[in-house]
Scaffold this active site. Structure first.
Site, short mmCIF file in Angstrom:
data_model
loop_
_atom_site.label_atom_id
_atom_site.label_comp_id
_atom_site.label_asym_id
_atom_site.label_seq_id
_atom_site.Cartn_x
_atom_site.Cartn_y
_atom_site.Cartn_z
N LYS A 43 0.85 -1.20 0.00
CA LYS A 43 0.00 0.00 0.00
C LYS A 43 0.88 1.24 0.00
CE LYS A 43 -2.44 1.64 3.72
NZ LYS A 43 -2.28 3.11 3.79
N ASP A 70 -3.31 4.29 -2.21
CA ASP A 70 -4.26 4.77 -1.20
C ASP A 70 -4.22 6.31 -1.15
OD1 ASP A 70 -5.89 4.99 1.05
OD2 ASP A 70 -4.29 4.47 2.46
N LYS A 72 -7.13 8.19 -1.73
CA LYS A 72 -8.46 8.65 -1.27
C LYS A 72 -8.93 9.90 -2.02
CE LYS A 72 -7.71 6.97 3.50
NZ LYS A 72 -6.26 6.70 3.51
N ASP A 75 -13.11 14.93 -4.92
CA ASP A 75 -13.13 16.21 -5.65
C ASP A 75 -14.36 16.19 -6.54
OD1 ASP A 75 -12.24 18.62 -7.04
OD2 ASP A 75 -10.21 18.09 -6.38
N THR A 129 -11.54 6.24 10.31
CA THR A 129 -11.61 5.74 11.69
C THR A 129 -11.06 6.74 12.70
OG1 THR A 129 -9.60 4.51 11.23
CG2 THR A 129 -11.64 3.25 11.24
N ARG A 220 3.03 -1.78 10.73
CA ARG A 220 4.15 -1.94 11.66
C ARG A 220 4.45 -3.37 12.12
NH1 ARG A 220 1.88 3.16 14.81
NH2 ARG A 220 0.06 2.22 13.83
O1 C5P Z 1 1.09 0.10 11.18
P1 C5P Z 1 -0.36 -0.21 11.03
O2 C5P Z 1 -0.67 -1.67 10.80
O3 C5P Z 1 -1.20 0.39 12.14
O4 C5P Z 1 -0.77 0.55 9.67
C1 C5P Z 1 -2.07 0.56 9.20
C2 C5P Z 1 -2.14 1.28 7.90
O5 C5P Z 1 -3.53 1.39 7.54
C3 C5P Z 1 -1.62 2.72 7.91
O6 C5P Z 1 -1.14 3.00 6.59
C4 C5P Z 1 -2.84 3.54 8.23
O7 C5P Z 1 -2.77 4.83 7.74
C5 C5P Z 1 -3.91 2.75 7.48
N1 C5P Z 1 -5.28 2.93 7.95
C6 C5P Z 1 -5.67 2.71 9.24
N2 C5P Z 1 -6.98 2.88 9.60
C7 C5P Z 1 -7.88 3.27 8.68
C8 C5P Z 1 -7.49 3.50 7.37
C9 C5P Z 1 -6.15 3.32 7.02
O8 C5P Z 1 -4.88 2.32 10.08
N3 C5P Z 1 -9.11 3.39 9.01
#
Ligand code: C5P
Length: 242
Positions: A43, A70, A72, A75, A129, A220
């Site tokens: 992503k 990603d 998003k 517009d 979220t 992560r």
């Molecule tokens: O490191 P981690 O697993 O928390 O990363 C989650 C990824 O998903 C990040 O790129 C974050 O911006 C994205 N994301 C999220 N919650 C959402 C939409 C996207 O954590 N509702």
């Protein structure tokens, strides 16, 4: 749910999407070089795309990785349609728009993506979220948050998009309401016994799939692991995906 383009010679459909949350291409590549395109997709979000540009996305797709761009888009319909065409031309596997851009905007995006050569999957973000009932009310939306998510997901389906990004906790409700073919992409995933970081409502990979998720966004737990490939394989093993 299968990828609409044939980027992967073995034609498999890896369910894990690794979030490349990096500030530049060099750091992103250090991780990517340790991963395997048959085990995951990647992503690319606003930070990395803004820093590294479309050439970097093309570099990833040329290495056989399925890329979820990603960005998003949100517009006027014509602008979003053109942005979606440009994204499709990069050879990405999936891209997204904001459902709150409305039916006409999503339909314009759908037409643009369907008219492209590669026809990537097109999904929508319902409610970020990071938002809660109070922040929704601040922007004049007084509908209950869960109902608002469901309404936007239904609008996304009506516009002919392939799916939505949602919390794995919402996946069961959306799967029931929207049927088996709708693609549900869920972040906030944490394998058992792994640090939750700043995510407050986390779900294990196996539970997310049980709830009806189609693809899992994982950042992560893989990007910060001492051995990222091993961490990825451990998630596959946890889900019996290997
Ligand atoms: O490191 P981690 O697993 O928390 O990363 C989650 C990824 O998903 C990040 O790129 C974050 O911006 C994205 N994301 C999220 N919650 C959402 C939409 C996207 O954590 N509702």
């Amino acid at each position: 749910m299968t990828s609409a383009n044939n980027y992967n010679p073995s034609n498999n459909d890896p369910k894990i999407i690794v979030a490349l949350d990096y500030a530049d291409a060099a750091n992103a590549l250090k991780l990517v070089n340790q991963l395997d395109p048959t085990l995951c997709r990647l992503k690319v979000g606003k930070e990395l795309f803004t820093a590294a540009g479309p050439q970097f996305v093309e570099q990833l797709t040329r290495s056989n990785f399925g890329v979820f761009l990603d960005l998003k888009f949100h517009d006027i319909p014509n602008t979003v349609a053109k942005a979606c065409s440009a994204a499709s031309n990069l050879g990405v596997w999936m891209l997204n728009v904001h459902a709150s851009g409305g039916l006409e905007m999503m339909q314009a995006a759908r037409e643009a993506v369907s008219a492209s050569e590669t026809k990537p999957l097109l999904i929508a973000v319902t409610v970020l979220t990071s938002m809660n009932q109070a922040t929704l009310n601040q922007i004049g939306i007084n509908t209950d948050l869960a109902t608002h998510v469901l309404n936007l997901a239904k609008l996304t389906q009506q516009a002919g998009l392939d799916g939505v990004v949602c919390s794995a906790l919402e996946a069961k409700m959306l799967r029931t309401a929207l049927g088996g073919d709708f693609c549900l992409v869920t972040p906030g995933i944490r394998p058992a016994n792994v640090n939750q970081d700043d995510q407050s409502r986390v779900v294990t990979p196996a539970d997310a799939l049980k709830n009806g998720a189609s693809y899992l966004v994982v950042g992560r737990p893989i990007t910060l692991a001492t051995n990222p490939l091993q961490a990825l394989e451990a998630i596959h093993a946890e889900c019996n995906l290997l």
